[in-house]
Motif scaffolding. Sequence first.
Motif, PDB file in Angstrom:
ATOM      1  N   SER A   1      -0.264  13.604   8.276  1.00  0.00           N
ATOM      2  CA  SER A   1      -0.521  12.186   8.062  1.00  0.00           C
ATOM      3  C   SER A   1      -2.001  11.941   7.869  1.00  0.00           C
ATOM      4  O   SER A   1      -2.829  12.715   8.361  1.00  0.00           O
ATOM      5  CB  SER A   1      -0.040  11.396   9.288  1.00  0.00           C
ATOM      6  OG  SER A   1      -0.430  10.059   9.188  1.00  0.00           O
ATOM      7  N   HIS A   2      -2.286  10.846   7.188  1.00  0.00           N
ATOM      8  CA  HIS A   2      -3.640  10.306   7.281  1.00  0.00           C
ATOM      9  C   HIS A   2      -3.599   9.345   8.460  1.00  0.00           C
ATOM     10  O   HIS A   2      -2.698   8.502   8.530  1.00  0.00           O
ATOM     11  CB  HIS A   2      -4.030   9.580   6.000  1.00  0.00           C
ATOM     12  CG  HIS A   2      -5.453   9.118   6.017  1.00  0.00           C
ATOM     13  ND1 HIS A   2      -6.500   9.961   5.809  1.00  0.00           N
ATOM     14  CD2 HIS A   2      -5.987   7.910   6.275  1.00  0.00           C
ATOM     15  CE1 HIS A   2      -7.630   9.297   5.913  1.00  0.00           C
ATOM     16  NE2 HIS A   2      -7.345   8.043   6.195  1.00  0.00           N
TER      17      HIS A   2
ATOM     18  N   SER B   1       6.621  17.121   8.258  1.00  0.00           N
ATOM     19  CA  SER B   1       6.921  15.684   8.186  1.00  0.00           C
ATOM     20  C   SER B   1       5.612  14.966   7.897  1.00  0.00           C
ATOM     21  O   SER B   1       4.581  15.299   8.475  1.00  0.00           O
ATOM     22  CB  SER B   1       7.490  15.193   9.522  1.00  0.00           C
ATOM     23  OG  SER B   1       8.697  15.849   9.776  1.00  0.00           O
ATOM     24  N   HIS B   2       5.664  14.023   6.991  1.00  0.00           N
ATOM     25  CA  HIS B   2       4.437  13.320   6.618  1.00  0.00           C
ATOM     26  C   HIS B   2       4.677  11.814   6.669  1.00  0.00           C
ATOM     27  O   HIS B   2       5.684  11.312   6.163  1.00  0.00           O
ATOM     28  CB  HIS B   2       4.008  13.736   5.203  1.00  0.00           C
ATOM     29  CG  HIS B   2       2.735  13.082   4.775  1.00  0.00           C
ATOM     30  ND1 HIS B   2       1.500  13.614   5.051  1.00  0.00           N
ATOM     31  CD2 HIS B   2       2.510  11.917   4.132  1.00  0.00           C
ATOM     32  CE1 HIS B   2       0.564  12.823   4.576  1.00  0.00           C
ATOM     33  NE2 HIS B   2       1.156  11.779   4.015  1.00  0.00           N
ATOM     34  N   VAL B   3       3.723  11.122   7.293  1.00  0.00           N
ATOM     35  CA  VAL B   3       3.769   9.652   7.355  1.00  0.00           C
ATOM     36  C   VAL B   3       2.426   9.134   6.849  1.00  0.00           C
ATOM     37  O   VAL B   3       1.389   9.468   7.414  1.00  0.00           O
ATOM     38  CB  VAL B   3       4.004   9.158   8.805  1.00  0.00           C
ATOM     39  CG1 VAL B   3       3.959   7.649   8.867  1.00  0.00           C
ATOM     40  CG2 VAL B   3       5.338   9.664   9.318  1.00  0.00           C
ATOM     41  N   ASP B   4       2.477   8.348   5.783  1.00  0.00           N
ATOM     42  CA  ASP B   4       1.243   7.721   5.294  1.00  0.00           C
ATOM     43  C   ASP B   4       0.912   6.512   6.140  1.00  0.00           C
ATOM     44  O   ASP B   4      -0.145   6.411   6.734  1.00  0.00           O
ATOM     45  CB  ASP B   4       1.408   7.308   3.831  1.00  0.00           C
ATOM     46  CG  ASP B   4       0.739   8.310   2.914  1.00  0.00           C
ATOM     47  OD1 ASP B   4      -0.055   9.114   3.410  1.00  0.00           O
ATOM     48  OD2 ASP B   4       1.012   8.289   1.707  1.00  0.00           O
ATOM     49  N   LEU B   5       1.836   5.573   6.157  1.00  0.00           N
ATOM     50  CA  LEU B   5       1.727   4.387   7.000  1.00  0.00           C
ATOM     51  C   LEU B   5       3.085   4.195   7.672  1.00  0.00           C
ATOM     52  O   LEU B   5       4.110   4.503   7.063  1.00  0.00           O
ATOM     53  CB  LEU B   5       1.396   3.145   6.162  1.00  0.00           C
ATOM     54  CG  LEU B   5       0.034   3.113   5.486  1.00  0.00           C
ATOM     55  CD1 LEU B   5      -0.042   1.960   4.516  1.00  0.00           C
ATOM     56  CD2 LEU B   5      -1.062   2.990   6.524  1.00  0.00           C
ATOM     57  N   PRO B   6       3.103   3.703   8.897  1.00  0.00           N
ATOM     58  CA  PRO B   6       4.398   3.554   9.571  1.00  0.00           C
ATOM     59  C   PRO B   6       5.397   2.716   8.772  1.00  0.00           C
ATOM     60  O   PRO B   6       6.588   2.995   8.793  1.00  0.00           O
ATOM     61  CB  PRO B   6       4.019   2.866  10.885  1.00  0.00           C
ATOM     62  CG  PRO B   6       2.621   3.265  11.137  1.00  0.00           C
ATOM     63  CD  PRO B   6       1.980   3.381   9.786  1.00  0.00           C
TER      64      PRO B   6
ATOM     65  N   TYR C   1      -3.298   6.529  10.935  1.00  0.00           N
ATOM     66  CA  TYR C   1      -3.082   5.090  10.732  1.00  0.00           C
ATOM     67  C   TYR C   1      -4.211   4.286  11.352  1.00  0.00           C
ATOM     68  O   TYR C   1      -4.602   3.247  10.831  1.00  0.00           O
ATOM     69  CB  TYR C   1      -1.744   4.701  11.344  1.00  0.00           C
ATOM     70  CG  TYR C   1      -1.480   3.228  11.358  1.00  0.00           C
ATOM     71  CD1 TYR C   1      -1.213   2.547  10.170  1.00  0.00           C
ATOM     72  CD2 TYR C   1      -1.492   2.501  12.544  1.00  0.00           C
ATOM     73  CE1 TYR C   1      -0.982   1.191  10.168  1.00  0.00           C
ATOM     74  CE2 TYR C   1      -1.265   1.147  12.550  1.00  0.00           C
ATOM     75  CZ  TYR C   1      -1.009   0.494  11.361  1.00  0.00           C
ATOM     76  OH  TYR C   1      -0.780  -0.856  11.369  1.00  0.00           O
TER      77      TYR C   1
ATOM     78  N   ASN D   1       0.803  -1.211   0.000  1.00  0.00           N
ATOM     79  CA  ASN D   1       0.000   0.000   0.000  1.00  0.00           C
ATOM     80  C   ASN D   1       0.840   1.267   0.000  1.00  0.00           C
ATOM     81  O   ASN D   1       0.305   2.356  -0.044  1.00  0.00           O
ATOM     82  CB  ASN D   1      -0.909  -0.004   1.224  1.00  0.00           C
ATOM     83  CG  ASN D   1      -1.846  -1.190   1.194  1.00  0.00           C
ATOM     84  OD1 ASN D   1      -2.626  -1.341   0.277  1.00  0.00           O
ATOM     85  ND2 ASN D   1      -1.728  -2.046   2.186  1.00  0.00           N
TER      86      ASN D   1
ATOM     87  N   THR E   1      -6.222   2.122   8.769  1.00  0.00           N
ATOM     88  CA  THR E   1      -6.661   2.748   7.507  1.00  0.00           C
ATOM     89  C   THR E   1      -5.719   2.385   6.371  1.00  0.00           C
ATOM     90  O   THR E   1      -5.420   3.213   5.528  1.00  0.00           O
ATOM     91  CB  THR E   1      -6.715   4.270   7.656  1.00  0.00           C
ATOM     92  OG1 THR E   1      -5.394   4.707   8.042  1.00  0.00           O
ATOM     93  CG2 THR E   1      -7.695   4.690   8.701  1.00  0.00           C
ATOM     94  N   VAL E   2      -5.242   1.146   6.389  1.00  0.00           N
ATOM     95  CA  VAL E   2      -4.324   0.725   5.321  1.00  0.00           C
ATOM     96  C   VAL E   2      -5.036   0.802   3.970  1.00  0.00           C
ATOM     97  O   VAL E   2      -4.468   1.225   2.973  1.00  0.00           O
ATOM     98  CB  VAL E   2      -3.816  -0.701   5.592  1.00  0.00           C
ATOM     99  CG1 VAL E   2      -2.918  -1.180   4.478  1.00  0.00           C
ATOM    100  CG2 VAL E   2      -3.065  -0.736   6.917  1.00  0.00           C
ATOM    101  N   ASN E   3      -6.311   0.431   3.958  1.00  0.00           N
ATOM    102  CA  ASN E   3      -7.125   0.583   2.749  1.00  0.00           C
ATOM    103  C   ASN E   3      -8.307   1.497   3.064  1.00  0.00           C
ATOM    104  O   ASN E   3      -8.617   1.747   4.231  1.00  0.00           O
ATOM    105  CB  ASN E   3      -7.652  -0.769   2.277  1.00  0.00           C
ATOM    106  CG  ASN E   3      -6.537  -1.684   1.857  1.00  0.00           C
ATOM    107  OD1 ASN E   3      -5.623  -1.273   1.158  1.00  0.00           O
ATOM    108  ND2 ASN E   3      -6.589  -2.917   2.316  1.00  0.00           N
TER     109      ASN E   3
END
Lengths: 183, 316
Positions: free
Chosen positions: B261-262, A129-134, B264, A8, B272-274
Amino acid sequence: MASCYSNNCPVDNMVTCNYYFYNSEGTSISYAPAITVSAILPGGRNVYVYRKIGEETVTADKRMQELIDFGYSETIRYQRNDTILINKASGKQYLEVPMSYFNPADTLLFTYSNISNPDTVYVEHDNFSHVDLPECGSFSYHYIKSIRATDNAIDHIEIVNPTVNYDKAENIKIYFYDVESDE
Amino acid sequence: MTKQRISRYTSMMWNQTNRTSRIMALLLCFFVFAANMSAQEANDSLALINDSLAIKDAEADSLRQVEKEAEYEIGGKIKPSKYIPTEEDMKQTFFQGFTVSTDLLNMGLYFFSSYGNIDASLRLNLLNTYFPVVELGVGKCDKTDFNTKIRFKTDAPFLKLGAPYLKVGVDYNLLKNKWQTNKLLIGLRYGITNYKCSIEGPDQTDPIWKTTGPLEVNSVSATSHYAEVVFGCQVKIWSFIHMGWTARYKMEIHTTKNLYSHPYYIPGYGTTVNGSYWGATYNICFDLNWGKKKPSVKQVVENAIEDIKQNPNEKK
């Protein structure tokens, strides 16, 4: 570079500020001359230049007393640090230029193959700083607050989308003098 | 004449001494009867058969009539092989009590995993068919990725247990016999939550400008809205204790946007992986009848008197 094992995570995750090219009339163009974009980095150094009639000019990072003794003239110049971000890109409709993670402003030098004088573009921006997923690691997003440029080749410059991320959206429009559209 | 002969032979043979000879006598009588049956007598017997068939047709018609009346009373189309509510079922009160339940699966995740939630739900029972639901809970997340060492935390604005969330919705009992203790449910939920996110991680290094800075984002407030489609069942274990599971298809409707961030993890929703995903719950339910409307003593006595008047000979 952060490692990433999740499906993802974004594949193209390079955060760049995207400069799109237009002529003075506002028509999208491919800019034919080669453009080199350099970033002026903080700090600099003294450069020692030694000249003598009939001899080659010598440039050194430190003082050379023996050349002065041989009759060379010495010039001390402060040279700012810089780095080339894009080297001689020609025929491009847009350029993807990275931004600094922590500096409040970037100074960019646009050097053209057809014009002797470069243009300086000054971009003020906030950094996040931006984190989408760890598992995808961290990125640095930016928000452009203001932009200005010299007018050697650039007619004017404007912000289209101030949010800089890896979505590859058009962020800045550069309008060049005397360039005809492709159509 | 034939009937007289048969009776004479029968009485004569029946007086024989042993059982074998009696059976033989019966068989002989049958053959004699068959041999002596005249054409007119055969016609008579055919008429008798036709009469019996006509009686059966009349019975079938009356049965159909009863079914039609039942259809008219219920207002729906039914078949004799399917469940038909009894008169007693039709007289049930609208409010049948309520159910208090909690989710054991996510409670386990809450205590033994990096994220999870604790919740309690209150479900009203209307006619054992419709179940308006309110779910209230808290969710927490404290996840550190093994590779990137980035830590994502979900805090609450004012609660130490976790961030609160609220879900409201309704379930529908799919079983034909609504009045049995077990339930097969399908339903919808709408959830809302307000929480704070924090991100920590290793320092970031700018590869071009060669500068380094911390990755630290503290207490970014966010509000999320989401929806769930619920499918599950509930079975009676003992007395008022029931257990059941639900499978939930979850869809994130909207989350407050921020540059950092969005989130988690969204409390009550999950990771919220998907944009959408499947979740599950395993519930222990306490089916309580508190508040259920009961008939008054006067009403019970009146009903009993009415029953006796209608069926005076019936012993109860």
